[in-house]
Motif scaffolding. Sequence first.
Motif, PDB file in Angstrom:
ATOM      1  N   GLY A   6     -23.370  -0.182 116.636  1.00 52.21           N
ATOM      2  CA  GLY A   6     -24.593  -0.464 117.372  1.00 52.21           C
ATOM      3  C   GLY A   6     -25.782   0.344 116.907  1.00 52.21           C
ATOM      4  O   GLY A   6     -26.780   0.452 117.633  1.00 52.21           O
ATOM      5  N   CYS A   7     -25.711   0.902 115.696  1.00 52.60           N
ATOM      6  CA  CYS A   7     -26.824   1.696 115.166  1.00 52.60           C
ATOM      7  C   CYS A   7     -27.984   0.802 114.748  1.00 52.60           C
ATOM      8  O   CYS A   7     -27.767  -0.326 114.267  1.00 52.60           O
ATOM      9  N   ASP A   8     -29.195   1.292 114.923  1.00 52.23           N
ATOM     10  CA  ASP A   8     -30.380   0.553 114.491  1.00 52.23           C
ATOM     11  C   ASP A   8     -30.405   0.435 112.968  1.00 52.23           C
ATOM     12  O   ASP A   8     -29.944   1.336 112.254  1.00 52.23           O
ATOM     13  N   ILE A   9     -30.959  -0.685 112.488  1.00 55.43           N
ATOM     14  CA  ILE A   9     -31.055  -0.947 111.053  1.00 55.43           C
ATOM     15  C   ILE A   9     -32.517  -1.116 110.668  1.00 55.43           C
ATOM     16  O   ILE A   9     -33.282  -1.772 111.373  1.00 55.43           O
ATOM     17  N   ARG A  10     -32.875  -0.524 109.551  1.00 57.51           N
ATOM     18  CA  ARG A  10     -34.188  -0.777 108.943  1.00 57.51           C
ATOM     19  C   ARG A  10     -33.958  -1.608 107.683  1.00 57.51           C
ATOM     20  O   ARG A  10     -33.229  -1.207 106.792  1.00 57.51           O
ATOM     21  N   TRP A  11     -34.561  -2.794 107.660  1.00 54.80           N
ATOM     22  CA  TRP A  11     -34.384  -3.693 106.527  1.00 54.80           C
ATOM     23  C   TRP A  11     -35.495  -3.458 105.509  1.00 54.80           C
ATOM     24  O   TRP A  11     -36.666  -3.430 105.846  1.00 54.80           O
ATOM     25  N   GLN A  12     -35.100  -3.293 104.266  1.00 55.54           N
ATOM     26  CA  GLN A  12     -36.060  -3.030 103.196  1.00 55.54           C
ATOM     27  C   GLN A  12     -35.650  -3.831 101.962  1.00 55.54           C
ATOM     28  O   GLN A  12     -34.603  -3.571 101.367  1.00 55.54           O
ATOM     29  N   ALA A  13     -36.480  -4.819 101.592  1.00 54.53           N
ATOM     30  CA  ALA A  13     -36.206  -5.681 100.430  1.00 54.53           C
ATOM     31  C   ALA A  13     -34.811  -6.296 100.498  1.00 54.53           C
ATOM     32  O   ALA A  13     -34.090  -6.355  99.506  1.00 54.53           O
ATOM     33  N   GLY A  14     -34.435  -6.743 101.691  1.00 53.77           N
ATOM     34  CA  GLY A  14     -33.144  -7.400 101.868  1.00 53.77           C
ATOM     35  C   GLY A  14     -31.967  -6.456 102.017  1.00 53.77           C
ATOM     36  O   GLY A  14     -30.836  -6.901 102.219  1.00 53.77           O
ATOM     37  N   LYS A  15     -32.199  -5.151 101.913  1.00 52.67           N
ATOM     38  CA  LYS A  15     -31.139  -4.160 102.053  1.00 52.67           C
ATOM     39  C   LYS A  15     -31.254  -3.473 103.414  1.00 52.67           C
ATOM     40  O   LYS A  15     -32.352  -3.136 103.857  1.00 52.67           O
ATOM     41  N   GLY A  16     -30.127  -3.253 104.052  1.00 52.55           N
ATOM     42  CA  GLY A  16     -30.117  -2.608 105.353  1.00 52.55           C
ATOM     43  C   GLY A  16     -29.834  -1.120 105.261  1.00 52.55           C
ATOM     44  O   GLY A  16     -28.930  -0.694 104.524  1.00 52.55           O
ATOM     45  N   ILE A  17     -30.592  -0.328 106.014  1.00 48.77           N
ATOM     46  CA  ILE A  17     -30.405   1.125 106.054  1.00 48.77           C
ATOM     47  C   ILE A  17     -30.193   1.523 107.510  1.00 48.77           C
ATOM     48  O   ILE A  17     -31.085   1.346 108.350  1.00 48.77           O
TER      49      ILE A  17
END
Length: 318
Positions: free
Chosen positions: A44-55
């Motif tokens: 359930g961790c938040d994701i930051r999407w950058q150029a199609g990649k999830g962090i």
Amino acid sequence: MFKFIFSFAFVVVWAVAAAPANFDSAKKLASRIYAPEKQEFYCGCDIRWQAGKGIPDLNACGYQIRKNGPRASRIEWEHVMPAQQFGSPLTCWKNGGREQCGKTDSLFKQMEADLFNLKPAIGEVNGDRAHYRFAMLPPQAPQYGSCEVKVDFKNRQVEPRPQIRGDIARIHFYMADKYNIHLSKAQQQLFMAWHQQDPVDDTELKLQQRIAQHMGHGNDFVTGKKVWQLNYKASAFGLNKQAQASQIAVVTPVQTEQASGQVLGNKRSKLYHLSHCSGYRQVSERNQQWFDTEQQARNAGFKRAGNCSAEASIGAED
């Protein structure tokens, strides 16, 4: 007036995109589908999407790295029903495992790319889960900080957090129904309970609708059009002439495991295991060789493992 209605219908029909042809294209499409969700599946961790990649934002959700920092810092695409479960009955798997199926088998590519079975997961958890099956586990010390997922590496089982257990159940129902994949009686009972304990919510329903626009059909176990019952008869709507050409072993819950491609040989030790045996879940993927029957394994020079008695195989669950 009639011209306007016809034009509108035409647009709606063509708004449905084609299903992805392989796992690579499915991952790219999934990153767009899940971008509005902004939450990883298992923890359930938040994701930051950058150029199609999830962090994943590990600090915000209290995640603690167990062992693999580089994989923990990225989002990977997890098959909720593992590739081994839907791939092992195929001839290609017995001839070379997942790599061989990914190269040669059109049905495997279709199942591997099925968007309903893909979820964004923290890479370390994805790697630790491997192809372990879901189960309820005894209490244990946290392995990933505040992340509630539990992994039993010895018995190769995983317990997910309560908030996603129903989602996992309905994904398994969908895959089993579409591709006629065997679920043991124990699996069915567990997932039926999880389905009741964690019913469909608005988020799951809306996500299902977005995926359906690309797959061309929905998950009827999410929409409520279908209800899984013990020994449910699969519709197998995902199997066509291509599936028959790939020689998939169609398995139903009433068949014996000796006839269902679930005899697992260890190429290194030249021993074979049945699914109830303790060594069955301990054979590394690179050493696996699958057989349809025990006789087939014996003909290939394998012997039954000493901890896998013939008497115990009667009525055993996998």
